[in-house]
Design an enzyme around this catalytic site. Structure first.
Site, PDB file in Angstrom:
ATOM      1  N   ARG A 126      -0.853   8.636   9.355  1.00  0.00           N
ATOM      2  CA  ARG A 126      -0.701   7.190   9.586  1.00  0.00           C
ATOM      3  C   ARG A 126      -0.299   6.471   8.301  1.00  0.00           C
ATOM      4  O   ARG A 126      -0.877   6.691   7.236  1.00  0.00           O
ATOM      5  CB  ARG A 126      -2.025   6.610  10.082  1.00  0.00           C
ATOM      6  CG  ARG A 126      -2.013   5.094  10.223  1.00  0.00           C
ATOM      7  CD  ARG A 126      -3.332   4.608  10.745  1.00  0.00           C
ATOM      8  NE  ARG A 126      -4.402   4.857   9.809  1.00  0.00           N
ATOM      9  CZ  ARG A 126      -4.948   3.934   9.021  1.00  0.00           C
ATOM     10  NH1 ARG A 126      -4.525   2.687   9.053  1.00  0.00           N
ATOM     11  NH2 ARG A 126      -5.923   4.253   8.209  1.00  0.00           N
ATOM     12  N   HIS A 131      -8.725   9.557   3.232  1.00  0.00           N
ATOM     13  CA  HIS A 131      -8.313   8.477   2.324  1.00  0.00           C
ATOM     14  C   HIS A 131      -8.494   8.992   0.902  1.00  0.00           C
ATOM     15  O   HIS A 131      -9.534   9.570   0.576  1.00  0.00           O
ATOM     16  CB  HIS A 131      -9.175   7.233   2.564  1.00  0.00           C
ATOM     17  CG  HIS A 131      -8.585   5.994   1.969  1.00  0.00           C
ATOM     18  ND1 HIS A 131      -8.522   5.786   0.605  1.00  0.00           N
ATOM     19  CD2 HIS A 131      -8.023   4.903   2.540  1.00  0.00           C
ATOM     20  CE1 HIS A 131      -7.945   4.610   0.382  1.00  0.00           C
ATOM     21  NE2 HIS A 131      -7.634   4.061   1.532  1.00  0.00           N
ATOM     22  N   HIS A 146     -11.259   9.548   6.904  1.00  0.00           N
ATOM     23  CA  HIS A 146     -11.049   8.108   7.039  1.00  0.00           C
ATOM     24  C   HIS A 146     -10.555   7.702   8.424  1.00  0.00           C
ATOM     25  O   HIS A 146     -11.005   6.707   8.987  1.00  0.00           O
ATOM     26  CB  HIS A 146     -10.022   7.695   5.982  1.00  0.00           C
ATOM     27  CG  HIS A 146      -9.694   6.231   5.971  1.00  0.00           C
ATOM     28  ND1 HIS A 146     -10.627   5.250   5.727  1.00  0.00           N
ATOM     29  CD2 HIS A 146      -8.510   5.573   6.189  1.00  0.00           C
ATOM     30  CE1 HIS A 146     -10.039   4.052   5.766  1.00  0.00           C
ATOM     31  NE2 HIS A 146      -8.772   4.222   6.070  1.00  0.00           N
ATOM     32  N   ARG A 200      -0.614   8.561   1.880  1.00  0.00           N
ATOM     33  CA  ARG A 200      -1.960   9.034   1.521  1.00  0.00           C
ATOM     34  C   ARG A 200      -2.180  10.521   1.755  1.00  0.00           C
ATOM     35  O   ARG A 200      -3.031  11.116   1.104  1.00  0.00           O
ATOM     36  CB  ARG A 200      -3.042   8.188   2.186  1.00  0.00           C
ATOM     37  CG  ARG A 200      -3.018   8.073   3.633  1.00  0.00           C
ATOM     38  CD  ARG A 200      -4.171   7.233   4.132  1.00  0.00           C
ATOM     39  NE  ARG A 200      -4.144   5.865   3.620  1.00  0.00           N
ATOM     40  CZ  ARG A 200      -4.688   4.832   4.237  1.00  0.00           C
ATOM     41  NH1 ARG A 200      -5.320   5.010   5.375  1.00  0.00           N
ATOM     42  NH2 ARG A 200      -4.647   3.636   3.739  1.00  0.00           N
ATOM     43  N   GLU A 260       0.851  -1.201   0.000  1.00  0.00           N
ATOM     44  CA  GLU A 260       0.000   0.000   0.000  1.00  0.00           C
ATOM     45  C   GLU A 260       0.880   1.242   0.000  1.00  0.00           C
ATOM     46  O   GLU A 260       2.106   1.133   0.167  1.00  0.00           O
ATOM     47  CB  GLU A 260      -0.917  -0.018   1.234  1.00  0.00           C
ATOM     48  CG  GLU A 260      -1.948  -1.139   1.164  1.00  0.00           C
ATOM     49  CD  GLU A 260      -2.820  -1.231   2.411  1.00  0.00           C
ATOM     50  OE1 GLU A 260      -2.506  -0.596   3.421  1.00  0.00           O
ATOM     51  OE2 GLU A 260      -3.821  -1.955   2.343  1.00  0.00           O
TER      52      GLU A 260
HETATM   53  P1  FAD Z   1     -13.733   0.250  16.082  1.00  0.00           P
HETATM   54  O1  FAD Z   1     -13.423  -0.969  15.344  1.00  0.00           O
HETATM   55  O2  FAD Z   1     -14.350   1.361  15.338  1.00  0.00           O
HETATM   56  O3  FAD Z   1     -14.692  -0.145  17.298  1.00  0.00           O
HETATM   57  C1  FAD Z   1     -15.276   0.852  18.094  1.00  0.00           C
HETATM   58  C2  FAD Z   1     -16.379   0.225  18.902  1.00  0.00           C
HETATM   59  O4  FAD Z   1     -16.842   1.135  19.897  1.00  0.00           O
HETATM   60  C3  FAD Z   1     -17.596  -0.158  18.094  1.00  0.00           C
HETATM   61  O5  FAD Z   1     -18.025  -1.415  18.559  1.00  0.00           O
HETATM   62  C4  FAD Z   1     -18.607   0.920  18.451  1.00  0.00           C
HETATM   63  O6  FAD Z   1     -19.939   0.524  18.315  1.00  0.00           O
HETATM   64  C5  FAD Z   1     -18.261   1.149  19.906  1.00  0.00           C
HETATM   65  N1  FAD Z   1     -18.667   2.443  20.453  1.00  0.00           N
HETATM   66  C6  FAD Z   1     -18.345   3.683  20.016  1.00  0.00           C
HETATM   67  N2  FAD Z   1     -18.910   4.613  20.804  1.00  0.00           N
HETATM   68  C7  FAD Z   1     -19.583   3.956  21.775  1.00  0.00           C
HETATM   69  C8  FAD Z   1     -20.372   4.355  22.873  1.00  0.00           C
HETATM   70  N3  FAD Z   1     -20.640   5.657  23.150  1.00  0.00           N
HETATM   71  N4  FAD Z   1     -20.924   3.411  23.658  1.00  0.00           N
HETATM   72  C9  FAD Z   1     -20.738   2.091  23.399  1.00  0.00           C
HETATM   73  N5  FAD Z   1     -20.005   1.654  22.351  1.00  0.00           N
HETATM   74  C10 FAD Z   1     -19.432   2.574  21.560  1.00  0.00           C
HETATM   75  N6  FAD Z   1      -6.800  -0.069   9.278  1.00  0.00           N
HETATM   76  C11 FAD Z   1      -5.804  -0.937   8.978  1.00  0.00           C
HETATM   77  O7  FAD Z   1      -4.848  -1.081   9.737  1.00  0.00           O
HETATM   78  N7  FAD Z   1      -5.883  -1.664   7.826  1.00  0.00           N
HETATM   79  C12 FAD Z   1      -6.905  -1.547   6.943  1.00  0.00           C
HETATM   80  O8  FAD Z   1      -6.935  -2.230   5.942  1.00  0.00           O
HETATM   81  C13 FAD Z   1      -7.936  -0.628   7.237  1.00  0.00           C
HETATM   82  N8  FAD Z   1      -8.976  -0.441   6.365  1.00  0.00           N
HETATM   83  C14 FAD Z   1     -10.002   0.380   6.735  1.00  0.00           C
HETATM   84  C15 FAD Z   1     -11.102   0.496   5.889  1.00  0.00           C
HETATM   85  C16 FAD Z   1     -12.200   1.252   6.268  1.00  0.00           C
HETATM   86  C17 FAD Z   1     -13.387   1.375   5.357  1.00  0.00           C
HETATM   87  C18 FAD Z   1     -12.179   1.919   7.514  1.00  0.00           C
HETATM   88  C19 FAD Z   1     -13.344   2.733   7.951  1.00  0.00           C
HETATM   89  C20 FAD Z   1     -11.062   1.836   8.347  1.00  0.00           C
HETATM   90  C21 FAD Z   1      -9.975   1.075   7.959  1.00  0.00           C
HETATM   91  N9  FAD Z   1      -8.857   0.953   8.780  1.00  0.00           N
HETATM   92  C22 FAD Z   1      -7.858   0.087   8.456  1.00  0.00           C
HETATM   93  C23 FAD Z   1      -8.830   1.586  10.099  1.00  0.00           C
HETATM   94  C24 FAD Z   1      -9.184   0.528  11.158  1.00  0.00           C
HETATM   95  O9  FAD Z   1     -10.221  -0.288  10.656  1.00  0.00           O
HETATM   96  C25 FAD Z   1      -9.636   1.152  12.453  1.00  0.00           C
HETATM   97  O10 FAD Z   1      -8.737   2.157  12.829  1.00  0.00           O
HETATM   98  C26 FAD Z   1      -9.692   0.112  13.552  1.00  0.00           C
HETATM   99  O11 FAD Z   1     -10.489  -0.965  13.147  1.00  0.00           O
HETATM  100  C27 FAD Z   1     -10.241   0.729  14.820  1.00  0.00           C
HETATM  101  O12 FAD Z   1     -10.482  -0.284  15.745  1.00  0.00           O
HETATM  102  P2  FAD Z   1     -11.067   0.110  17.164  1.00  0.00           P
HETATM  103  O13 FAD Z   1     -11.278  -1.163  17.887  1.00  0.00           O
HETATM  104  O14 FAD Z   1     -10.225   1.149  17.779  1.00  0.00           O
HETATM  105  O15 FAD Z   1     -12.464   0.821  16.837  1.00  0.00           O
HETATM  106  C1  SIN Z   2      -7.232   0.582   2.685  1.00  0.00           C
HETATM  107  O1  SIN Z   2      -7.474  -0.605   2.485  1.00  0.00           O
HETATM  108  O2  SIN Z   2      -6.934   1.390   1.816  1.00  0.00           O
HETATM  109  C2  SIN Z   2      -7.305   1.082   4.069  1.00  0.00           C
HETATM  110  C3  SIN Z   2      -6.044   0.798   4.749  1.00  0.00           C
HETATM  111  C4  SIN Z   2      -5.928   1.618   5.974  1.00  0.00           C
HETATM  112  O3  SIN Z   2      -6.714   2.524   6.226  1.00  0.00           O
HETATM  113  O4  SIN Z   2      -4.984   1.352   6.720  1.00  0.00           O
END
Ligand code: FAD
Ligand code: SIN
Length: 518
Positions: free
Chosen positions: A383, A240, A348, A287, A115
Site C-alpha cells: 500500500r 511500517h 502495520h 515502505r 510520504e
Molecule cells: P478501524 O478503524 O480499525 O475500525 C475497526 C472497527 O471494528 C473498530 O471500531 C473495532 O473495535 C471494530 N471491531 C473489530 N472487530 C470487531 C468485532 N469482532 N466485533 C465488533 N467490533 C469489532 N492510513 C492512512 O491512510 N493514513 C495514515 O496516516 C495512517 N496512519 C496510521 C497510523 C497508525 C498508527 C495505524 C495503526 C494505522 C494508520 N493508517 C493510516 C491505516 C488506517 O488508519 C486504517 O487502515 C484505517 O483507519 C482502517 O479503518 P477501518 O474503518 O477499516 O478499521
Molecule cells: C504514517 O503516518 O506513517 C502512516 C501512514 C499510513 O500508514 O498510511
C-alpha cells in the site's frame, strides 16, 4: 434484535457508510456493533493523513495513480486505482461538510504533506493526529442521526449464514446478520439484518510488535473465512519502517512517515545514511523497500534498531507539525531536538483481506465489507502511504450508492439462538495468554519481513498445535472476548502462512529468500 443495516465496526469505514445510509433513509434502522469504546479503532491512531490530489498545479490524478501502481509492484487493479484516486476530492469535501478540520497554510490552502512513495505533496492532515480528528467528526455526525444505534462493547462472534439454518434451502450462500456478545452483561444474542457490513479493521496484533491498537485482531476476516467468503492477498502484510523502539521491544508508537517526508534521515548506529545504498529515493522510497532495507541493516549489524535523525530540521516547524510525536518521544526521554529516535519496523497494515468488488460486495450475498479488512485491488503487493483512509471513504460511498439503488427484500426466516451447550468451563486465562504469546512469537520469527519456505512450513506445523488447543478451549469454555480474538488470530495467521506458501514470486511487501532467482 433486527436491523435494516448491521455494521460491524466504528472506524472510518463503518461510520462513513452508516452516516450516509442513515441520512438517505431516515426510516431505516442502522445498528453499529463495536467491540471496545465507540472511538477505539485503527482510524483513531492514523497520523500522516489522507492522500488526495488537491494541488492541481503541480500534482495530478495521473501522478497519484502512477505512484500507487509503482508501490503495488504490478499487482494493483488499475481500474480500482483510477476510481479511488479520482474520487478523493469529492470524499474530502464530504468530510469537511461533516465538520472535520485539516491544516491550512498561510495562504488558506491545505497544508499538504509528503510520504514515502509519493512523487508530490498531497497528504491532507490534521497535525499528526489526522485519524483522531476524522473519528471525532464522524462520531459527532453519527450521534446527530436518530436512526443510528451504536452498541459499544459488543463483540461480533460469527456471521449467520445458510450453514446455521439447515431448513433454509437457498442456492446462494447468504448472510442474515451476526451473533453478538455483550461484553458487559455476558449475553449472546442475534442481530438479524437485511444487509451486513464488515468494517472490522486490521490484523496487526497477530504479530507481537505492531503499530495497531489491541482491537486489531482480524475478527472480520476470520468470521468471513469461517463463513466461506473468499479471502485474498493475505501474504502482503505491510511493515511500517519506523515504530518507536523500546528496550522491552513492546513499544508500538508510530513515528509517521510524514517525518521522513519532512526531511528526517535514517541512520545506522555508526551514523551512516544507509538508505542511499538501497534506493535513489533514499528515506522516501516506498515502505516495503525501507522496511526490507532496515531489516537487512539490522541483520548485518546485529543491532536491535536503527535511528531516525531530525536534529538538522527546523524544530519550531517540526513541533508545530508533529506535536504528538514530539511529546511522546519526550515521555520516552528522547528529545528529538538533540537525540536520534530509535526505530524498528513493526506490522502495520494488511493489504489483502476479504475480496470485494467495486461495490464492496463479498462473495456471500447480503454481506459487504469495507476498509482495512478488505482486499479491493487498490494496494496490490504494497500500500502507498495514506491511501487506506482514502480507500475506506471511497468504498463506503460505493456501498452506500449500491444500497440506494438496489432495494433489498426483507428476509423472513427464524434464526436459531446461539448454542452454548457444553461450554460450561470458565476460560483459563493463562492458557489463552500462553497461546497468544506463542502465536505472536511464531509470526514474528517465521512469518516476518523476510520469509523462507522452511520457516513457513515450520510455522504451519506449530500453528496446527496452537489451533487444536484453541479450538478445544473454544468448544468447552464460556465465551470471552480474549478467547474469540485468539481464535480469530489463529485463523488469520493460518491464511497469511498458507497464502505465503502459495506465492512463488516476490512482489512489493512480500520477500521470500527461496523466490530469489539464482
Ligand atoms: P478501524 O478503524 O480499525 O475500525 C475497526 C472497527 O471494528 C473498530 O471500531 C473495532 O473495535 C471494530 N471491531 C473489530 N472487530 C470487531 C468485532 N469482532 N466485533 C465488533 N467490533 C469489532 N492510513 C492512512 O491512510 N493514513 C495514515 O496516516 C495512517 N496512519 C496510521 C497510523 C497508525 C498508527 C495505524 C495503526 C494505522 C494508520 N493508517 C493510516 C491505516 C488506517 O488508519 C486504517 O487502515 C484505517 O483507519 C482502517 O479503518 P477501518 O474503518 O477499516 O478499521
Ligand atoms: C504514517 O503516518 O506513517 C502512516 C501512514 C499510513 O500508514 O498510511
Amino acid at each position: 434484535m433486527t436491523a435494516d443495516y448491521l455494521v460491524i465496526g466504528s472506524g472510518i469505514a463503518g461510520l462513513t457508510f452508516s452516516v450516509k445510509i442513515a441520512e438517505k433513509f431516515p426510516d431505516r434502522k442502522v445498528v453499529i456493533v463495536t467491540k471496545a469504546s465507540e472511538d477505539e479503532s485503527n482510524t483513531k491512531y492514523a497520523q500522516g493523513g489522507v492522500a488526495i490530489v488537491l494541488n492541481k498545479e503541480e500534482d495530478s490524478f495521473k501522478k497519484h495513480i502512477k505512484d500507487t501502481l509503482i508501490a503495488g509492484d504490478g499487482l494493483c487493479k488499475e481500474d480500482v486505482v483510477e476510481m479511488v484516486v479520482k474520487e478523493g476530492p469529492d470524499r474530502m469535501e464530504e468530510l469537511l461538510l461533516w465538520g472535520a478540520n485539516f491544516d491550512v497554510n498561510d495562504s488558506g490552502k491545505f497544508d499538504l504533506g509528503k510520504e514515502g512513495g509519493h512523487s508530490e505533496y498531497r497528504i491532507v492532515h490534521h497535525k499528526d493526529i489526522t485519524g483522531y480528528e476524522i473519528e471525532r467528526a464522524l462520531l459527532s455526525k453519527a450521534h446527530q442521526l436518530q436512526n443510528i444505534s451504536i452498541l459499544p462493547h459488543h463483540f461480533a462472534i460469527d456471521l449467520i449464514t445458510n450453514h446455521h439454518l439447515p431448513e433454509v434451502d437457498l442456492d446462494e450462500l447468504t448472510c442474515y446478520g451476526a451473533y453478538v456478545f455483550n461484553q458487559k452483561s455476558g449475553e449472546i444474542f442475534t442481530i438479524k439484518a437485511n444487509s451486513t457490513l464488515l468494517a472490522s479493521g486490521g490484523i496487526g496484533c497477530v504479530y507481537g510488535h505492531t503499530t495497531n491498537p489491541v482491537i486489531a485482531t482480524g475478527d472480520g476476516i476470520a468470521m468471513a473465512y469461517r463463513a466461506k467468503a473468499r479471502i485474498k492477498d493475505m501474504e502482503f502484510v505491510q511493515f511500517h519502517p519506523t515504530a518507536l523502539y523500546d528496550a522491552k521491544g513492546q513499544s508500538s508508537f508510530l513515528i509517521s512517515e510524514a517525518v521522513r517526508g519532512f526531511g528526517a534521515y535514517l541512520r545506522n548506529k555508526k551514523g551512516k545514511r544507509f538508505m542511499l545504498d538501497y534506493d535513489d529515493r533514499a528515506e522516501l522510497a516506498s515502505r516495503d523497500i525501507v522496511s526490507q532495507s532496515i531489516d537487512s541493516e539490522l541483520k548485518k549489524s546485529g543491532e536491535p534498531n536503527v535511528y531516525l535523525d531530525c536534529t538538522h530540521l527546523d524544530m519550531d516547524a517540526f513541533c508545530e507539525h508533529f506535536p504528538n510525536i514530539y511529546n511522546k518521544c519526550l515521555e520516552h526521554h528522547i528529545d528529538i531536538k538533540t537525540d536520534w529516535i530509535p526505530v524498528v519496523p513493526a506490522s502495520h497494515y494488511l493489504c489483502g483481506g476479504i475480496k470485494v468488488n467495486k461495490k464492496g460486495k463479498t462473495t456471500i450475498a447480503n454481506l459487504f465489507a469495507c476498509g482495512e479488512c478488505t482486499r479491493t485491488g487498490l494496494h496490490g503487493a504494497n500500500r502507498l502511504a495514506s491511501n487506506s483512509l482514502l480507500e475506506a471513504l471511497v468504498y463506503a460511498h460505493n456501498i452506500f450508492k449500491y444500497h440506494s439503488k438496489n432495494d433489498y427484500k426483507s428476509i423472513a426466516i427464524n434464526i436459531p439462538d446461539w448454542n452454548d451447550e457444553g461450554t460450561s468451563i470458565p476460560e483459563e486465562h493463562i492458557l489463552i495468554q500462553h497461546n497468544l504469546k506463542q502465536l505472536q512469537a511464531l509470526m514474528r520469527d517465521y512469518v516476518g519481513i523476510v520469509r523462507s519456505k522452511k520457516r513457513l512450513k515450520r510455522a504451519i506445523k506449530h500453528l496446527d498445535l496452537i489451533y487444536e488447543e484453541v479450538e478445544d478451549l473454544y468448544r468447552e469454555s464460556k465465551i470471552t472476548t480474549s478467547l474469540c480474538e485468539l481464535r480469530n488470530m489463529v485463523n488469520v495467521a493460518h491464511l497469511i502462512i498458507r497464502q505465503s506458501l502459495e506465492r512463488t514470486e516476490n512482489k512489493g511487501g512480500y520477500f521470500n529468500v527461496d523466490n530469489v532467482k539464482k
